[in-house]
Design a protein around this motif. Structure first.
Motif, PDB file in Angstrom:
ATOM      1  N   ARG A  67     -18.294  32.659 -21.165  1.00 24.89           N
ATOM      2  CA  ARG A  67     -18.893  31.960 -20.027  1.00 24.89           C
ATOM      3  C   ARG A  67     -17.808  31.718 -18.985  1.00 24.89           C
ATOM      4  O   ARG A  67     -16.750  31.186 -19.291  1.00 24.89           O
ATOM      5  N   TYR A  68     -18.151  32.097 -17.769  1.00 26.20           N
ATOM      6  CA  TYR A  68     -17.222  31.862 -16.676  1.00 26.20           C
ATOM      7  C   TYR A  68     -17.816  30.842 -15.721  1.00 26.20           C
ATOM      8  O   TYR A  68     -19.001  30.861 -15.422  1.00 26.20           O
ATOM      9  N   THR A  69     -16.954  29.972 -15.284  1.00 31.85           N
ATOM     10  CA  THR A  69     -17.331  29.122 -14.171  1.00 31.85           C
ATOM     11  C   THR A  69     -16.954  29.890 -12.918  1.00 31.85           C
ATOM     12  O   THR A  69     -15.806  30.276 -12.743  1.00 31.85           O
ATOM     13  N   LEU A  70     -17.953  30.136 -12.083  1.00 32.21           N
ATOM     14  CA  LEU A  70     -17.737  30.990 -10.914  1.00 32.21           C
ATOM     15  C   LEU A  70     -17.801  30.171  -9.627  1.00 32.21           C
ATOM     16  O   LEU A  70     -18.407  29.095  -9.580  1.00 32.21           O
ATOM     17  N   HIS A  71     -17.213  30.733  -8.646  1.00 29.64           N
ATOM     18  CA  HIS A  71     -17.036  30.037  -7.379  1.00 29.64           C
ATOM     19  C   HIS A  71     -17.379  31.023  -6.266  1.00 29.64           C
ATOM     20  O   HIS A  71     -16.796  32.092  -6.204  1.00 29.64           O
ATOM     21  N   CYS A  72     -18.345  30.696  -5.432  1.00 21.99           N
ATOM     22  CA  CYS A  72     -18.720  31.656  -4.398  1.00 21.99           C
ATOM     23  C   CYS A  72     -17.935  31.405  -3.119  1.00 21.99           C
ATOM     24  O   CYS A  72     -17.251  30.393  -2.975  1.00 21.99           O
ATOM     25  N   ALA A  73     -18.068  32.327  -2.171  1.00 16.28           N
ATOM     26  CA  ALA A  73     -17.306  32.246  -0.924  1.00 16.28           C
ATOM     27  C   ALA A  73     -17.681  31.012  -0.121  1.00 16.28           C
ATOM     28  O   ALA A  73     -16.894  30.546   0.710  1.00 16.28           O
ATOM     29  N   LYS A  74     -18.893  30.483  -0.362  1.00 16.70           N
ATOM     30  CA  LYS A  74     -19.326  29.308   0.392  1.00 16.70           C
ATOM     31  C   LYS A  74     -19.005  28.001  -0.330  1.00 16.70           C
ATOM     32  O   LYS A  74     -19.397  26.937   0.106  1.00 16.70           O
ATOM     33  N   GLY A  75     -18.334  28.150  -1.445  1.00 18.34           N
ATOM     34  CA  GLY A  75     -17.871  26.948  -2.123  1.00 18.34           C
ATOM     35  C   GLY A  75     -18.767  26.416  -3.235  1.00 18.34           C
ATOM     36  O   GLY A  75     -18.573  25.310  -3.716  1.00 18.34           O
ATOM     37  N   HIS A  76     -19.796  27.187  -3.625  1.00 20.43           N
ATOM     38  CA  HIS A  76     -20.655  26.735  -4.723  1.00 20.43           C
ATOM     39  C   HIS A  76     -20.026  27.084  -6.069  1.00 20.43           C
ATOM     40  O   HIS A  76     -19.453  28.156  -6.227  1.00 20.43           O
ATOM     41  N   ASP A  77     -20.170  26.205  -6.998  1.00 16.10           N
ATOM     42  CA  ASP A  77     -19.721  26.477  -8.357  1.00 16.10           C
ATOM     43  C   ASP A  77     -20.934  26.682  -9.248  1.00 16.10           C
ATOM     44  O   ASP A  77     -21.925  25.958  -9.140  1.00 16.10           O
ATOM     45  N   PHE A  78     -20.852  27.654 -10.099  1.00 17.06           N
ATOM     46  CA  PHE A  78     -21.944  27.865 -11.056  1.00 17.06           C
ATOM     47  C   PHE A  78     -21.381  28.568 -12.280  1.00 17.06           C
ATOM     48  O   PHE A  78     -20.241  29.049 -12.279  1.00 17.06           O
ATOM     49  N   GLU A  79     -22.172  28.586 -13.319  1.00 14.20           N
ATOM     50  CA  GLU A  79     -21.699  29.188 -14.566  1.00 14.20           C
ATOM     51  C   GLU A  79     -22.562  30.377 -14.934  1.00 14.20           C
ATOM     52  O   GLU A  79     -23.752  30.409 -14.637  1.00 14.20           O
ATOM     53  N   SER A  80     -21.923  31.337 -15.544  1.00 12.97           N
ATOM     54  CA  SER A  80     -22.667  32.515 -15.955  1.00 12.97           C
ATOM     55  C   SER A  80     -22.043  33.090 -17.227  1.00 12.97           C
ATOM     56  O   SER A  80     -20.844  32.955 -17.452  1.00 12.97           O
ATOM     57  N   TRP A  81     -22.903  33.696 -18.028  1.00 16.98           N
ATOM     58  CA  TRP A  81     -22.435  34.280 -19.281  1.00 16.98           C
ATOM     59  C   TRP A  81     -22.279  35.793 -19.125  1.00 16.98           C
ATOM     60  O   TRP A  81     -23.100  36.432 -18.484  1.00 16.98           O
ATOM     61  N   PHE A  82     -21.244  36.300 -19.731  1.00 18.65           N
ATOM     62  CA  PHE A  82     -21.020  37.748 -19.708  1.00 18.65           C
ATOM     63  C   PHE A  82     -20.648  38.206 -21.123  1.00 18.65           C
ATOM     64  O   PHE A  82     -20.148  37.420 -21.924  1.00 18.65           O
ATOM     65  N   ALA A  83     -20.928  39.485 -21.371  1.00 19.86           N
ATOM     66  CA  ALA A  83     -20.628  40.037 -22.694  1.00 19.86           C
ATOM     67  C   ALA A  83     -19.130  39.933 -22.977  1.00 19.86           C
ATOM     68  O   ALA A  83     -18.697  39.613 -24.083  1.00 19.86           O
TER      69      ALA A  83
ATOM     70  N   CYS B  16     -26.756  30.442  -2.934  1.00 23.75           N
ATOM     71  CA  CYS B  16     -26.815  31.074  -1.616  1.00 23.75           C
ATOM     72  C   CYS B  16     -26.982  32.594  -1.710  1.00 23.75           C
ATOM     73  O   CYS B  16     -27.171  33.259  -0.699  1.00 23.75           O
ATOM     74  N   GLY B  17     -26.904  33.125  -2.909  1.00 22.69           N
ATOM     75  CA  GLY B  17     -27.114  34.557  -3.071  1.00 22.69           C
ATOM     76  C   GLY B  17     -25.905  35.408  -2.749  1.00 22.69           C
ATOM     77  O   GLY B  17     -25.972  36.638  -2.811  1.00 22.69           O
ATOM     78  N   SER B  18     -24.820  34.773  -2.421  1.00 27.57           N
ATOM     79  CA  SER B  18     -23.619  35.528  -2.060  1.00 27.57           C
ATOM     80  C   SER B  18     -23.066  36.276  -3.268  1.00 27.57           C
ATOM     81  O   SER B  18     -23.030  35.761  -4.380  1.00 27.57           O
ATOM     82  N   ALA B  19     -22.678  37.521  -3.030  1.00 28.14           N
ATOM     83  CA  ALA B  19     -22.069  38.316  -4.095  1.00 28.14           C
ATOM     84  C   ALA B  19     -20.555  38.158  -4.081  1.00 28.14           C
ATOM     85  O   ALA B  19     -19.854  38.760  -4.899  1.00 28.14           O
ATOM     86  N   LYS B  20     -20.067  37.375  -3.130  1.00 25.83           N
ATOM     87  CA  LYS B  20     -18.623  37.144  -3.058  1.00 25.83           C
ATOM     88  C   LYS B  20     -18.275  35.993  -3.997  1.00 25.83           C
ATOM     89  O   LYS B  20     -18.134  34.835  -3.583  1.00 25.83           O
ATOM     90  N   VAL B  21     -18.186  36.328  -5.253  1.00 26.84           N
ATOM     91  CA  VAL B  21     -17.914  35.286  -6.238  1.00 26.84           C
ATOM     92  C   VAL B  21     -16.624  35.624  -6.978  1.00 26.84           C
ATOM     93  O   VAL B  21     -16.217  36.778  -7.082  1.00 26.84           O
ATOM     94  N   ASP B  22     -16.059  34.586  -7.473  1.00 25.67           N
ATOM     95  CA  ASP B  22     -14.832  34.774  -8.251  1.00 25.67           C
ATOM     96  C   ASP B  22     -14.779  33.724  -9.343  1.00 25.67           C
ATOM     97  O   ASP B  22     -15.453  32.694  -9.263  1.00 25.67           O
ATOM     98  N   LYS B  23     -13.983  34.015 -10.330  1.00 24.82           N
ATOM     99  CA  LYS B  23     -13.789  33.055 -11.395  1.00 24.82           C
ATOM    100  C   LYS B  23     -13.101  31.817 -10.835  1.00 24.82           C
ATOM    101  O   LYS B  23     -12.157  31.927 -10.052  1.00 24.82           O
ATOM    102  N   ALA B  24     -13.610  30.689 -11.199  1.00 26.51           N
ATOM    103  CA  ALA B  24     -12.959  29.462 -10.773  1.00 26.51           C
ATOM    104  C   ALA B  24     -11.637  29.337 -11.506  1.00 26.51           C
ATOM    105  O   ALA B  24     -11.409  29.977 -12.528  1.00 26.51           O
ATOM    106  N   ILE B  25     -10.822  28.454 -10.984  1.00 28.13           N
ATOM    107  CA  ILE B  25      -9.480  28.336 -11.550  1.00 28.13           C
ATOM    108  C   ILE B  25      -9.511  27.788 -12.978  1.00 28.13           C
ATOM    109  O   ILE B  25      -8.699  28.149 -13.807  1.00 28.13           O
ATOM    110  N   MET B  26     -10.487  26.947 -13.238  1.00 30.49           N
ATOM    111  CA  MET B  26     -10.534  26.342 -14.569  1.00 30.49           C
ATOM    112  C   MET B  26     -10.708  27.421 -15.645  1.00 30.49           C
ATOM    113  O   MET B  26     -11.292  28.469 -15.410  1.00 30.49           O
ATOM    114  N   ALA B  27     -10.185  27.145 -16.803  1.00 32.93           N
ATOM    115  CA  ALA B  27     -10.181  28.122 -17.887  1.00 32.93           C
ATOM    116  C   ALA B  27     -11.600  28.360 -18.384  1.00 32.93           C
ATOM    117  O   ALA B  27     -12.359  27.411 -18.568  1.00 32.93           O
TER     118      ALA B  27
END
Ligand SMILES: [Zn+2]
Length: 170
Positions: A3-19, A38-49
């Motif tokens: 599970r990654y905590t993700l962070h979008c370009a607009k500043g939203h945080d959300f979590e998602s599971w990946f294989a 917001c539907g943005s595909a510009k997401v990245d892993k948040a800094i938190m582990a």
């Protein structure tokens, strides 16, 4: 699963599971990882582990289940408990205003019983005599059956039920 905590370009945080982490990279590259807000595909892993979905970790700290605050369904005890409280129970919590009213009723009742003559079951007869001028008017109180009360009322004889307070039955 990871599970990654993700962070979008607009500043939203959300979590998602990946294989696995490779799956995340692949999906991200194809624009499949989007922010749910917001539907943005510009997401990245948040800094938190990221939290690993290992079995042992899951036991200690299970993934946040949705809606733990939802009301728990009632236990299946069909027929053992009535859904509605029995209508027989006529109890009441009295507010200060009701206590005051009750006190006034009591005072009224005390006043009447103090200043009027008790005539008991003779009340309808006495009231009638007074009404028709056979005897002098005075304050009386006593008992009247519902039928008596109805008749007196029909004859236009004014009388009032004395307030009876619940605890006086005790
Ligand atoms: Zn967003």
């Amino acid at each position: 699963m990871i599970r990654y905590t993700l962070h979008c370009a607009k500043g939203h945080d959300f979590e998602s599971w990946f294989a696995n982490s490779a799956a995340f990279d692949k999906q991200k590259k194809r624009g499949l990882v989007t922010c749910p807000m917001c539907g943005s595909a510009k997401v990245d892993k948040a800094i938190m582990a990221p939290r690993l979905g290992r079995t042992d970790a899951a036991k200690i700290e299970p993934p946040q289940a949705p809606a733990p605050s939802a009301p728990t369904p009632p236990n299946a005890t069909v027929g053992s408990m009535p859904a509605v409280a029995p209508s027989k129970a006529s109890v009441a919590m009295m507010s200060p205003q009701e206590r005051e009213l009750r006190q006034k009723l009591k005072e009224l009742r005390d006043h009447v019983t103090k200043h009027a003559s008790y005539v008991g079951a003779q009340f309808p007869e006495e009231a009638r005599k007074m009404h028709y001028g056979e005897i002098e008017h005075r304050s009386i109180y006593g008992e009247a059956s519902p039928e008596d009360a109805k008749e007196l009322n029909e004859e236009g004889i004014e009388f009032h039920p004395l307030p009876i307070l619940p605890d006086e039955y005790n």
